[in-house]
Write an enzyme that holds these catalytic residues in place. Sequence first.
Site, PDB file in Angstrom:
ATOM      1  N   LYS A  67      51.516 -12.618 -33.389  1.00  0.00           N
ATOM      2  CA  LYS A  67      51.783 -12.290 -32.111  1.00  0.00           C
ATOM      3  C   LYS A  67      53.011 -11.490 -31.842  1.00  0.00           C
ATOM      4  CE  LYS A  67      51.363 -12.808 -27.622  1.00  0.00           C
ATOM      5  NZ  LYS A  67      50.653 -12.143 -26.514  1.00  0.00           N
ATOM      6  N   LYS A 101      61.512 -12.320 -23.567  1.00  0.00           N
ATOM      7  CA  LYS A 101      61.483 -13.494 -24.570  1.00  0.00           C
ATOM      8  C   LYS A 101      60.811 -13.055 -25.816  1.00  0.00           C
ATOM      9  CE  LYS A 101      57.988 -15.951 -23.977  1.00  0.00           C
ATOM     10  NZ  LYS A 101      56.613 -16.159 -24.432  1.00  0.00           N
TER      11      LYS A 101
HETATM   12  P1  NAD Z   1      53.509 -18.696 -16.483  1.00  0.00           P
HETATM   13  O1  NAD Z   1      54.716 -18.887 -16.128  1.00  0.00           O
HETATM   14  O2  NAD Z   1      52.478 -18.136 -15.523  1.00  0.00           O
HETATM   15  O3  NAD Z   1      52.670 -20.245 -16.627  1.00  0.00           O
HETATM   16  C1  NAD Z   1      53.452 -21.411 -17.230  1.00  0.00           C
HETATM   17  C2  NAD Z   1      52.907 -22.731 -16.709  1.00  0.00           C
HETATM   18  O4  NAD Z   1      53.874 -23.814 -17.161  1.00  0.00           O
HETATM   19  C3  NAD Z   1      53.497 -22.693 -14.997  1.00  0.00           C
HETATM   20  O5  NAD Z   1      52.575 -22.994 -14.188  1.00  0.00           O
HETATM   21  C4  NAD Z   1      54.581 -23.868 -15.144  1.00  0.00           C
HETATM   22  O6  NAD Z   1      54.563 -24.473 -13.971  1.00  0.00           O
HETATM   23  C5  NAD Z   1      54.261 -24.680 -16.223  1.00  0.00           C
HETATM   24  N1  NAD Z   1      55.149 -25.488 -16.949  1.00  0.00           N
HETATM   25  C6  NAD Z   1      56.508 -25.277 -17.141  1.00  0.00           C
HETATM   26  N2  NAD Z   1      57.259 -26.095 -17.494  1.00  0.00           N
HETATM   27  C7  NAD Z   1      56.258 -27.325 -17.439  1.00  0.00           C
HETATM   28  C8  NAD Z   1      56.490 -28.823 -17.939  1.00  0.00           C
HETATM   29  N3  NAD Z   1      57.657 -29.215 -18.250  1.00  0.00           N
HETATM   30  N4  NAD Z   1      55.410 -29.560 -17.775  1.00  0.00           N
HETATM   31  C9  NAD Z   1      54.094 -29.182 -17.384  1.00  0.00           C
HETATM   32  N5  NAD Z   1      53.992 -27.559 -17.004  1.00  0.00           N
HETATM   33  C10 NAD Z   1      54.965 -26.798 -17.145  1.00  0.00           C
HETATM   34  O7  NAD Z   1      53.063 -18.267 -17.935  1.00  0.00           O
HETATM   35  P2  NAD Z   1      51.812 -17.326 -18.383  1.00  0.00           P
HETATM   36  O8  NAD Z   1      51.830 -15.977 -17.952  1.00  0.00           O
HETATM   37  O9  NAD Z   1      50.632 -18.146 -17.968  1.00  0.00           O
HETATM   38  O10 NAD Z   1      52.112 -17.460 -20.011  1.00  0.00           O
HETATM   39  C11 NAD Z   1      52.003 -18.546 -20.700  1.00  0.00           C
HETATM   40  C12 NAD Z   1      52.436 -18.341 -22.106  1.00  0.00           C
HETATM   41  O11 NAD Z   1      51.280 -17.282 -22.709  1.00  0.00           O
HETATM   42  C13 NAD Z   1      53.608 -17.509 -22.207  1.00  0.00           C
HETATM   43  O12 NAD Z   1      54.495 -18.197 -23.649  1.00  0.00           O
HETATM   44  C14 NAD Z   1      53.278 -16.199 -22.456  1.00  0.00           C
HETATM   45  O13 NAD Z   1      54.124 -15.313 -23.321  1.00  0.00           O
HETATM   46  C15 NAD Z   1      51.960 -16.353 -23.295  1.00  0.00           C
HETATM   47  N6  NAD Z   1      51.043 -15.057 -22.698  1.00  0.00           N
HETATM   48  C16 NAD Z   1      50.987 -14.639 -21.523  1.00  0.00           C
HETATM   49  C17 NAD Z   1      50.028 -13.445 -21.182  1.00  0.00           C
HETATM   50  C18 NAD Z   1      49.887 -12.827 -19.922  1.00  0.00           C
HETATM   51  O14 NAD Z   1      49.407 -11.695 -19.711  1.00  0.00           O
HETATM   52  N7  NAD Z   1      50.558 -13.506 -18.739  1.00  0.00           N
HETATM   53  C19 NAD Z   1      49.459 -13.179 -22.048  1.00  0.00           C
HETATM   54  C20 NAD Z   1      49.324 -13.710 -23.616  1.00  0.00           C
HETATM   55  C21 NAD Z   1      50.117 -14.399 -23.790  1.00  0.00           C
END
Ligand code: NAD
Length: 311
Positions: A172, A242
């Site tokens: 990744k 990040k």
């Molecule tokens: P996001 O910030 O939209 O979602 C993260 C969620 O985690 C939020 O709803 C937040 O409230 C929750 N959260 C944070 N701390 C918490 C806790 N202590 N307990 C419970 N919930 C908690 O992020 P995202 O875009 O959904 O991405 C998530 C992961 O996937 C990241 O590591 C990102 O790098 C990866 N990712 C994102 C994408 C994209 O296109 N957005 C694509 C591939 C991978």
Amino acid sequence: MEKRIGFIGLGAMGLYMAKNLLKGGVNLTVYDINQDVVNDAVISGAKAGASNKDVSEKSDIVITMLPQDEHVRTVLAGEKGVFEGCQPGQIIVDMSTISPGTSKDMAKECDKRGIKYIDAPVSGGTKGAETGTLTIMVGGQKEVYDECMPLFEIMGKNIFHLGDVGTGQTVKMVNQILCAVNMLGISEAFVLGVKSGADPEVIYNIIRNSAGNSWQIDGRMPNYVLTGEFTKPGFALDLQLKDIGIAVNTGKELKVPIPVTALAYQLYTAASNSGCGKMDMSSIITLFEEMAGVQVRKVYSDEKEVAAGVN
Ligand code: NAD
């Protein structure tokens, strides 16, 4: 699947993934610190957990989809966390993008408690999460991977077992370097083209049918850059920052020079400081636009007429 599944982290990606599991008939308990997204999942048929510990107590397999390393550590090992509610034999599937080192640390902590951990980061963006077509890169024991396959098949299309814990995150990381660097190349190339007098939409239409095309051009140019809608849900620039931070640190640890990624790290840091952190990562182009004094936006036909003095 008869097993009880927990899902923690219902953000831009996680909410779609959880909804797909529900559509697939999975018995799902969810938790997020944001109550609105929990309510949204409950409307789709999920049960709301009271805490990460509560989700853990009610699940045979716990899936996490969280922003960064520190969130994964807190959700698993923190107060009222997953470890407090875990039972021997339970499986934790971390689908967040974090460093391979943190994944290995978490796997060791799981070992001590008689539970199993695999890393399973994804690619495919919010569109892939919504349509259940994610690419899933898995590190960890093959038997655990096989046990989770029915869940992976609901959320994804291309699913790979790569080796020990951390190998999913390693691949990744490679993907994330390429996304970040590609978006920088697109930014300066389109800005130069527009400053030289070409229509942004014309450049986009031609490049998508030429050797310079990429996933970022296909997806990010029409959805974010040409429309200027950088605040629509997507992949936050701070999450991209990040990811290249993980690559820069890994390069340091292994003494591998990665000068292009290091430059990307500086430029994404500047964009984050200029207010783009929460916007889609394609907003990096605004840094180049400001330096050149042009914008790469779709020009609607009436604006073109005004510009040409037709009005
Ligand atoms: P996001 O910030 O939209 O979602 C993260 C969620 O985690 C939020 O709803 C937040 O409230 C929750 N959260 C944070 N701390 C918490 C806790 N202590 N307990 C419970 N919930 C908690 O992020 P995202 O875009 O959904 O991405 C998530 C992961 O996937 C990241 O590591 C990102 O790098 C990866 N990712 C994102 C994408 C994209 O296109 N957005 C694509 C591939 C991978």
